[in-house]
Structures are given as structure tokens and as C-alpha cells.
Design a protein around this motif. Structure first.
Motif, PDB file in Angstrom:
ATOM      1  N   VAL A  88     -32.131  19.410  34.464  1.00 11.08           N
ATOM      2  CA  VAL A  88     -31.759  18.881  33.184  1.00 11.08           C
ATOM      3  C   VAL A  88     -31.851  17.737  31.851  1.00 11.08           C
ATOM      4  N   THR A  89     -32.313  17.925  31.190  1.00 12.89           N
ATOM      5  CA  THR A  89     -32.732  17.126  30.014  1.00 12.89           C
ATOM      6  C   THR A  89     -32.043  16.677  28.566  1.00 12.89           C
ATOM      7  N   ALA A  90     -31.398  16.140  29.095  1.00 11.78           N
ATOM      8  CA  ALA A  90     -30.210  15.946  28.626  1.00 11.78           C
ATOM      9  C   ALA A  90     -30.506  16.049  27.083  1.00 11.78           C
ATOM     10  N   ASP A  91     -29.975  16.706  25.370  1.00 12.38           N
ATOM     11  CA  ASP A  91     -30.578  16.660  24.928  1.00 12.38           C
ATOM     12  C   ASP A  91     -29.801  16.208  23.370  1.00 12.38           C
ATOM     13  N   SER A  92     -29.912  15.183  22.474  1.00 12.56           N
ATOM     14  CA  SER A  92     -29.136  14.543  21.423  1.00 12.56           C
ATOM     15  C   SER A  92     -29.850  13.830  20.709  1.00 12.56           C
ATOM     16  N   PRO A  93     -29.955  12.915  19.449  1.00 18.45           N
ATOM     17  CA  PRO A  93     -30.420  12.750  18.385  1.00 18.45           C
ATOM     18  C   PRO A  93     -31.407  11.316  19.264  1.00 18.45           C
ATOM     19  N   SER A  94     -31.068  10.775  19.979  1.00 18.90           N
ATOM     20  CA  SER A  94     -31.839  10.380  20.388  1.00 18.90           C
ATOM     21  C   SER A  94     -32.777  10.397  21.792  1.00 18.90           C
ATOM     22  N   LEU A  95     -33.000  11.622  21.287  1.00 19.71           N
ATOM     23  CA  LEU A  95     -34.048  11.645  22.333  1.00 19.71           C
ATOM     24  C   LEU A  95     -35.275  12.877  20.921  1.00 19.71           C
ATOM     25  N   PRO A  96     -36.094  11.645  20.802  1.00 21.23           N
ATOM     26  CA  PRO A  96     -37.560  12.604  20.000  1.00 21.23           C
ATOM     27  C   PRO A  96     -37.292  14.734  20.428  1.00 21.23           C
ATOM     28  N   ARG A  97     -37.792  15.504  19.090  1.00 26.09           N
ATOM     29  CA  ARG A  97     -38.026  16.414  19.929  1.00 26.09           C
ATOM     30  C   ARG A  97     -39.382  16.536  20.512  1.00 26.09           C
ATOM     31  N   ARG A  98     -40.508  15.383  20.312  1.00 21.71           N
ATOM     32  CA  ARG A  98     -41.464  15.623  20.951  1.00 21.71           C
ATOM     33  C   ARG A  98     -41.555  15.399  22.679  1.00 21.71           C
ATOM     34  N   GLU A  99     -40.233  14.456  22.491  1.00 24.75           N
ATOM     35  CA  GLU A  99     -40.316  14.414  24.229  1.00 24.75           C
ATOM     36  C   GLU A  99     -39.076  15.506  25.080  1.00 24.75           C
ATOM     37  N   LEU A 100     -38.423  16.470  24.069  1.00 21.21           N
ATOM     38  CA  LEU A 100     -38.078  17.135  24.567  1.00 21.21           C
ATOM     39  C   LEU A 100     -39.439  18.478  24.959  1.00 21.21           C
ATOM     40  N   ARG A 101     -39.855  18.925  23.886  1.00 19.01           N
ATOM     41  CA  ARG A 101     -40.871  19.563  24.493  1.00 19.01           C
ATOM     42  C   ARG A 101     -41.457  19.205  25.826  1.00 19.01           C
ATOM     43  N   GLU A 102     -41.923  18.192  26.191  1.00 17.04           N
ATOM     44  CA  GLU A 102     -42.619  17.535  26.552  1.00 17.04           C
ATOM     45  C   GLU A 102     -42.107  18.167  28.324  1.00 17.04           C
ATOM     46  N   ALA A 103     -40.806  17.689  28.032  1.00 20.54           N
ATOM     47  CA  ALA A 103     -39.876  17.441  29.429  1.00 20.54           C
ATOM     48  C   ALA A 103     -39.858  19.500  29.634  1.00 20.54           C
ATOM     49  N   VAL A 104     -39.529  19.752  29.194  1.00 17.72           N
ATOM     50  CA  VAL A 104     -40.044  21.804  29.007  1.00 17.72           C
ATOM     51  C   VAL A 104     -41.089  22.012  29.623  1.00 17.72           C
ATOM     52  N   GLU A 105     -42.133  21.691  29.546  1.00 22.76           N
ATOM     53  CA  GLU A 105     -43.121  22.212  29.143  1.00 22.76           C
ATOM     54  C   GLU A 105     -43.794  21.656  30.615  1.00 22.76           C
ATOM     55  N   VAL A 106     -43.164  20.353  31.177  1.00 19.07           N
ATOM     56  CA  VAL A 106     -43.865  19.125  31.982  1.00 19.07           C
ATOM     57  C   VAL A 106     -42.775  20.459  33.507  1.00 19.07           C
ATOM     58  N   ALA A 107     -41.770  20.788  33.355  1.00 24.06           N
ATOM     59  CA  ALA A 107     -40.570  21.197  34.286  1.00 24.06           C
ATOM     60  C   ALA A 107     -40.800  22.795  33.727  1.00 24.06           C
ATOM     61  N   GLU A 108     -42.103  23.542  33.418  1.00 24.26           N
ATOM     62  CA  GLU A 108     -42.169  24.787  34.045  1.00 24.26           C
ATOM     63  C   GLU A 108     -43.640  24.256  34.697  1.00 24.26           C
ATOM     64  N   GLN A 109     -44.950  23.037  34.383  1.00 21.26           N
ATOM     65  CA  GLN A 109     -45.437  23.323  35.322  1.00 21.26           C
ATOM     66  C   GLN A 109     -45.321  23.290  36.611  1.00 21.26           C
ATOM     67  N   ILE A 110     -44.557  22.310  37.036  1.00 23.64           N
ATOM     68  CA  ILE A 110     -43.905  21.689  37.671  1.00 23.64           C
ATOM     69  C   ILE A 110     -43.404  22.969  38.751  1.00 23.64           C
ATOM     70  N   GLY A 111     -42.725  23.737  38.428  1.00 19.54           N
ATOM     71  CA  GLY A 111     -41.491  25.126  38.425  1.00 19.54           C
ATOM     72  C   GLY A 111     -40.024  25.034  39.409  1.00 19.54           C
ATOM     73  N   VAL A 112     -39.709  23.906  39.078  1.00 20.20           N
ATOM     74  CA  VAL A 112     -38.794  23.096  39.091  1.00 20.20           C
ATOM     75  C   VAL A 112     -37.808  24.515  38.297  1.00 20.20           C
ATOM     76  N   ALA A 113     -36.577  24.733  38.574  1.00 20.13           N
ATOM     77  CA  ALA A 113     -35.690  25.189  37.301  1.00 20.13           C
ATOM     78  C   ALA A 113     -35.810  24.476  36.475  1.00 20.13           C
ATOM     79  N   HIS A 114     -34.347  25.133  35.319  1.00 24.74           N
ATOM     80  CA  HIS A 114     -34.630  23.643  34.440  1.00 24.74           C
ATOM     81  C   HIS A 114     -34.054  23.854  33.042  1.00 24.74           C
ATOM     82  N   LEU A 115     -32.954  23.333  32.843  1.00 23.52           N
ATOM     83  CA  LEU A 115     -32.090  23.736  31.728  1.00 23.52           C
ATOM     84  C   LEU A 115     -31.929  22.233  30.435  1.00 23.52           C
TER      85      LEU A 115
END
Length: 279
Positions: A55-82
Motif C-alpha cells: 500500500v502506497t500512502a498518497d498525500s501532497p507530501s509525496l511527489p507525483r514522480r515517486e507515486l508513479r515509480e511506486a506503482v511501476e515497481v509494484a507492477e514489476q515485482i507482481g505484488v498486489a498494490h493499492l
């Protein structure tokens, strides 16, 4: 990727991590996108399969690039992700930006993760603290202890160098990713954390990223944007200074400076009295 082999000692700690996770049976992992949380999510998925949820916590303190990278790496490793929104900025104690600001942020995060774990029938929540974090001022660790949040990397005896070596061994793209802290860390203690200030910092740092810099910060001092980069990268910043100054001024900073002391982790930190979570 190069073949990164594990030492005998590190292979033992890696197996210890796998055994710990297997014994937990199911868990929610806080996935920030940094090397620590990515390794934890990857190994949890390898061991527990669909009983591991990142689970990635999303708020204004998280840069959009970091959110995108978290989504991408979760997809790469295959783990279920929210991606789950968090509301730490709504808490006046967090927004006031005290020395233990991270306590309130982590408390919000762990409350969200705990709720998700209960909904999914997963018995534990975990985050990426490791043995190298010992001795640092970490109010977030107090919040974790209050809620029985696990730190499997730490429990397995893994430090920063171990985790990077393990990430390389596992073929993770984050194995050499520079350390990152939330955007609120760019504000001096006592300067209120607001979405507007966080957006200013994020936009200013987005101007530095295309220069090929790996480690950089823009510290927010009201009318002043203070740029920190390692000394070897200062020439690159100065080369692009006219364009950077103009663009950063457009973001609302009348003054733009380059800190000649260079990048320092936690350069805005002040001496703190450590011992309790709340003021």
C-alpha cells in the motif's frame, strides 16, 4: 543486470527474512517506492503470494514522480498494490511542523494500513525500518511501536548496505536509488506544512531532475529557495542557473540560492529532545 551474488552472511539474513515473513502468514507492507520498502514488498510477495499486499500512502507530501515509480515497481515485482489517500495535513499537530512531525504522519499511515489489513483479513502491517536506522531521531518508530507494526528487515538483521545488495541480487530497479524523504522535510521546523508550500518544492525539484542529478533538494525558506546538491554537481546547476532562477522565481521564490556546503541529509534538523511521541 550484473550478477550480484550474496555473501554467506547476507544469504543467511535473507533466509531469516523469508522465514519471518512466512511465519507472519499475511501482511500489508507500506510501499514508499524506496529501496527498503521495495525489497520488503518483493520478498513478502515471493514468500506469501496473494497474502501480501503493498500500500502506497498518497498525500501532497509525496511527489507525483515517486507515486508513479511506486506503482511501476509494484507492477514489476507482481505484488498486489493499492494507493490509499492519507490525511496527515488535516491534523494540526502535523501541519505545525514540530520536531516530531513524522510521528503524526506515521500514525496516520499506520491507521490506514491497519484498517486495510482488517478489511483484507491480513494479520500484520509492516514497514521498511532496518538496523541502520538505529540511533537516528525517528518519531515514526514510536508510532510503529504503539501499533505493533513489524519491521521485518530490522528483525532479520539487515542494514542499508545489505538491503541494496539484496535488491541488486533480486534484480530490483531501485537497488541504487538515492535516499528520499517526503516533501515536508524541505520545510524548516516550525514552518507550517501546507499543500501550497509542498507544491512549490515539488515543482522546483522537478526543474532539477532533468539535469541528470541523482541527489538534490530544494529547501523552502519563505522567499528563498535553497538548492542543495553534492559539490561535484554544483557546476551543472550553475551552468543552467539563468533558466533555473527564472523558473523558480515564477514558482513564488523571489530569491534562489545554491548552498555551497552541498547536499546534507536532514540539513534542516535542529537539536531535539527525544523520548516521547507527542509534544
Amino acid at each position: 543486470m550484473q550478477d550480484f551474488r550474496l555473501s554467506v552472511d547476507l544469504a543467511g539474513r535473507y533466509q531469516r527474512l523469508r522465514d519471518l515473513l512466512a511465519g507472519m502468514g499475511g501482511l500489508v507492507v507500506g510501499l514508499s517506492g524506496g529501496v527498503d520498502s521495495v525489497v520488503l514488498a518483493k520478498v513478502a510477495h515471493d514468500v506469501l503470494g496473494d497474502r501480501a499486499l503493498a500500500v502506497t500512502a498518497d498525500s501532497p507530501s509525496l511527489p507525483r514522480r515517486e507515486l508513479r515509480e511506486a506503482v511501476e515497481v509494484a507492477e514489476q515485482i507482481g505484488v498486489a498494490h493499492l494507493v490509499a489517500p492519507t490525511a496527515e495535513l488535516d491534523n494540526p499537530e502535523y501541519a505545525a511542523n514540530p520536531g516530531n512531525r513524522c510521528y503524526f504522519c506515521r500514525s496516520e499511515l499506520f491507521e490506514v494500513l491497519d484498517r486495510i489489513a482488517a478489511e483484507r483479513g491480513l494479520g500484520w502491517i509492516a514497514y521498511g525500518e532496518n538496523v541502520s536506522d538505529a540511533g537516528d531521531h525517528r518519531p515514526g518508530a514510536i508510532a510503529a511501536a504503539e501499533r505493533s507494526v513489524r519491521a521485518p528487515l530490522k528483525e532479520a538483521g539487515l542494514g542499508k548496505d545489505d538491503i541494496r545488495a539484496l535488491a541488486a541480487h533480486l534484480g530490483l530497479p531501485t537497488w541504487d536509488k538515492p535516499a528520499f524523504a517526503c516533501l515536508a522535510s524541505r520545510l524548516p521546523q516550525g514552518t507550517p506544512v501546507t499543500p501550497e508550500r509542498l507544491a512549490q518544492v515539488e515543482a522546483a525539484e522537478d526543474l532539477l531532475r532533468p539535469l541528470g542529478l541523482r541527489q538534490y533538494r530544494v529547501r523552502h525558506h519563505g522567499d528563498i529557495a535553497r538548492i542543495e546538491v553534492p559539490p561535484e554537481d554544483m557546476a551543472t546547476v550553475l551552468e543552467h542557473a539563468p533558466r533555473l532562477v527564472a523558473a523558480i522565481r515564477d514558482l513564488g521564490f523571489p530569491h534562489v540560492t545554491l548552498d555551497l556546503a552541498g547536499y546534507r541529509r536532514g540539513s534542516l534538523s535542529q537539536p531535539l529532545i527525544v523520548g516521547i511521541g507527542r509534544p
